[in-house]
Design a protein around this motif. Structure first.
Motif, mmCIF file in Angstrom:
data_model
loop_
_atom_site.group_PDB
_atom_site.id
_atom_site.type_symbol
_atom_site.label_atom_id
_atom_site.label_comp_id
_atom_site.label_asym_id
_atom_site.label_seq_id
_atom_site.Cartn_x
_atom_site.Cartn_y
_atom_site.Cartn_z
ATOM 1 N N LEU A 154 0.836 -1.187 0.000
ATOM 2 C CA LEU A 154 0.000 0.000 0.000
ATOM 3 C C LEU A 154 0.880 1.249 0.000
ATOM 4 C CD1 LEU A 154 -3.288 0.633 1.773
ATOM 5 C CD2 LEU A 154 -1.459 2.250 2.217
ATOM 6 N N LEU A 155 0.687 2.070 -1.014
ATOM 7 C CA LEU A 155 1.448 3.308 -1.159
ATOM 8 C C LEU A 155 0.617 4.476 -0.638
ATOM 9 C CD1 LEU A 155 4.003 4.706 -2.468
ATOM 10 C CD2 LEU A 155 2.577 5.004 -4.507
ATOM 11 N N ILE A 156 1.166 5.209 0.324
ATOM 12 C CA ILE A 156 0.512 6.425 0.818
ATOM 13 C C ILE A 156 1.314 7.618 0.311
ATOM 14 C CG2 ILE A 156 -0.286 7.742 2.800
ATOM 15 C CD1 ILE A 156 -0.413 5.198 4.414
ATOM 16 N N GLN B 170 -0.856 -1.457 8.746
ATOM 17 C CA GLN B 170 0.444 -2.114 8.674
ATOM 18 C C GLN B 170 0.389 -3.621 8.919
ATOM 19 O OE1 GLN B 170 1.766 -0.199 12.786
ATOM 20 N NE2 GLN B 170 3.415 -1.469 11.999
ATOM 21 N N ASN B 171 -0.645 -4.097 9.582
ATOM 22 C CA ASN B 171 -0.737 -5.537 9.816
ATOM 23 C C ASN B 171 -1.198 -6.304 8.576
ATOM 24 O OD1 ASN B 171 0.099 -5.313 12.496
ATOM 25 N ND2 ASN B 171 -1.996 -4.989 13.234
ATOM 26 N N GLU B 172 -1.874 -5.608 7.679
ATOM 27 C CA GLU B 172 -2.401 -6.256 6.473
ATOM 28 C C GLU B 172 -1.571 -5.972 5.229
ATOM 29 O OE1 GLU B 172 -6.750 -5.905 5.915
ATOM 30 O OE2 GLU B 172 -6.678 -4.679 7.727
ATOM 31 N N TYR B 173 -0.823 -4.871 5.245
ATOM 32 C CA TYR B 173 -0.104 -4.434 4.056
ATOM 33 C C TYR B 173 1.331 -4.048 4.399
ATOM 34 C CZ TYR B 173 -4.861 -3.853 2.286
ATOM 35 O OH TYR B 173 -6.159 -4.070 1.916
ATOM 36 N N GLN B 174 2.182 -4.148 3.397
ATOM 37 C CA GLN B 174 3.470 -3.486 3.480
ATOM 38 C C GLN B 174 3.219 -2.039 3.076
ATOM 39 O OE1 GLN B 174 6.513 -5.092 0.925
ATOM 40 N NE2 GLN B 174 7.905 -3.398 1.320
ATOM 41 N N VAL B 175 3.374 -1.110 3.998
ATOM 42 C CA VAL B 175 3.041 0.292 3.762
ATOM 43 C C VAL B 175 4.298 1.065 3.363
ATOM 44 C CG1 VAL B 175 2.139 2.411 4.787
ATOM 45 C CG2 VAL B 175 1.127 0.200 5.413
ATOM 46 N N ILE B 176 4.183 1.835 2.282
ATOM 47 C CA ILE B 176 5.272 2.703 1.852
ATOM 48 C C ILE B 176 4.730 4.128 1.761
ATOM 49 C CG2 ILE B 176 6.954 3.232 0.046
ATOM 50 C CD1 ILE B 176 6.663 0.249 -0.799
ATOM 51 N N VAL C 76 8.276 5.098 10.776
ATOM 52 C CA VAL C 76 8.911 3.849 10.348
ATOM 53 C C VAL C 76 8.710 2.777 11.415
ATOM 54 C CG1 VAL C 76 11.117 2.717 9.867
ATOM 55 C CG2 VAL C 76 10.611 4.953 8.854
ATOM 56 N N ASP C 77 8.305 1.600 10.955
ATOM 57 C CA ASP C 77 7.942 0.539 11.893
ATOM 58 C C ASP C 77 7.974 -0.780 11.123
ATOM 59 O OD1 ASP C 77 7.055 -0.773 14.150
ATOM 60 O OD2 ASP C 77 5.142 0.293 14.300
ATOM 61 N N GLU C 78 7.626 -1.854 11.812
ATOM 62 C CA GLU C 78 7.466 -3.129 11.130
ATOM 63 C C GLU C 78 6.411 -2.963 10.045
ATOM 64 O OE1 GLU C 78 8.750 -6.851 10.431
ATOM 65 O OE2 GLU C 78 9.438 -5.659 12.141
ATOM 66 N N GLN C 79 6.779 -3.230 8.812
ATOM 67 C CA GLN C 79 5.899 -3.117 7.652
ATOM 68 C C GLN C 79 5.525 -1.686 7.283
ATOM 69 O OE1 GLN C 79 4.445 -7.111 6.139
ATOM 70 N NE2 GLN C 79 2.704 -5.951 6.886
ATOM 71 N N ILE C 80 6.240 -0.687 7.830
ATOM 72 C CA ILE C 80 6.054 0.699 7.386
ATOM 73 C C ILE C 80 7.409 1.260 6.971
ATOM 74 C CG2 ILE C 80 5.324 3.044 7.958
ATOM 75 C CD1 ILE C 80 3.443 1.893 10.048
ATOM 76 N N GLN C 81 7.526 1.631 5.699
ATOM 77 C CA GLN C 81 8.729 2.283 5.191
ATOM 78 C C GLN C 81 8.387 3.712 4.797
ATOM 79 O OE1 GLN C 81 10.260 -0.034 1.926
ATOM 80 N NE2 GLN C 81 10.727 -1.816 3.200
ATOM 81 N N VAL C 82 9.376 4.598 4.898
ATOM 82 C CA VAL C 82 9.194 5.975 4.448
ATOM 83 C C VAL C 82 10.233 6.249 3.364
ATOM 84 C CG1 VAL C 82 9.264 8.411 5.074
ATOM 85 C CG2 VAL C 82 8.251 6.757 6.649
#
Length: 296
Positions: free
Chosen positions: A6-8, A127-133, A145-151
């Motif tokens: 998931l791209l934000i 973040q629990n369902e998607y790899q968030v960018i 930035v966290d588990e499964q959250i990239q910036v």
């Protein structure tokens, strides 16, 4: 790690960046109705490049909804040093949101909160369902930035990102993501116009956080600080407290959102129709080529 990506997109960051990248030349790319489009042109370059680069299954775009938020109620001077948006940019805000809708991507914004707060809320919710960018030029977002959250911080040019993850964060910043809040609390932020501790820059702030980990612990153990720093704390403790609150991105914005509305559809016909008929961008191939490999 989830295979769903998931791209934000930080819409404000992309639009401002696109506008100022071209406005210095005086070319606002007016259409036949005299409406400026230079910010939209830049936004499209960055937006389509982010989709091309990160190949998401879902896309969201977040926006500020006015200049006043709860932070202005906390601190009168918050962002008070910022000048009004250039008049050529103003009509492009609504057009940018319409353009995002043409891509069938949801626009998210909540009155009284910043785009950053919506980004933070969505990232933590999903973040629990998607790899968030998260794509932005704003380093304040690094605290997310966290588990499964990239910036992914945009660098000069198109297609150039500095991607921060749990795995590389300490190597890049010498701190943990959560410590970014305390870092900004100590340093303040001249762009957002809040003070921090006068005379404390990044180098000193990082040194303090490496030693004490948090502002709270530093305050508890202030007797171990130098006399000069103890004096600064005594003098600026109120500024430190409010700066830390202002620096923290809220992750509990009251918004009702379903990720199913964010599925990336890549409907070329609808995109081309809007860009050509509404915005008078006739050479759309430059953007469609970036999207050609994406999910249909």
């Amino acid at each position: 790690m989830s295979e769903k990506k998931l791209l934000i997109v930080d819409g404000m960051a992309l639009l401002f960046r696109g506008f100022f990248a071209t406005s210095f030349t005086g070319n606002y790319m007016l259409n036949s109705k005299g409406v400026p489009r230079n910010g939209l042109f830049g936004f499209l370059n960055y937006f389509t490049d982010a989709i091309h680069t990160f190949d998401p299954s879902h896309v969201i775009c977040c926006w500020d909804m006015g200049s006043k938020t709860f932070r202005n109620e906390m601190y009168d001077g918050y962002k008070a040093n910022r000048s009004a948006a250039p008049e050529e940019l103003i009509p492009q805000f609504d057009l940018a949101k319409e353009m995002v809708e043409a891509f069938q991507v949801p626009n998210i914004g909540v009155v009284g909160y910043e785009a950053d707060d919506c980004i933070g809320t969505l990232a933590k919710q999903l973040q629990n369902e998607y790899q968030v960018i998260i794509v932005s030029g704003d380093q304040d977002l690094l605290q997310l930035v966290d588990e499964q959250i990239q910036v992914a911080i945009m660098k000069k040019g198109t297609g150039n990102y500095d991607v921060f993850s749990n795995d590389n964060f300490y190597e890049k910043k010498q701190l943990s993501p959560k410590q970014i809040i305390d870092l900004k609390g100590l340093m303040g932020d001249s762009a957002d116009n809040y003070p921090g501790i006068k005379g404390v820059g990044e180098k000193t702030a990082i040194k303090l956080l490496k030693e004490f980990e948090t502002i709270d612990r530093m305050l508890e153990e202030r007797s171990s600080l130098t006399k000069g720093m103890q004096k600064k704390l005594e003098q600026y403790e109120e500024d430190l407290t409010i700066s830390r609150k202002l620096a923290e991105i809220l992750t509990e914005v009251p918004l009702d959102f379903s990720a199913e509305t964010a599925v990336w559809k890549n409907d070329h016909d609808q995109i081309v129709r809007y860009l050509q008929e509404e915005l008078e961008f006739h050479n759309t191939d430059r953007w469609l080529k970036k999207l050609s490999k994406e999910l249909a």
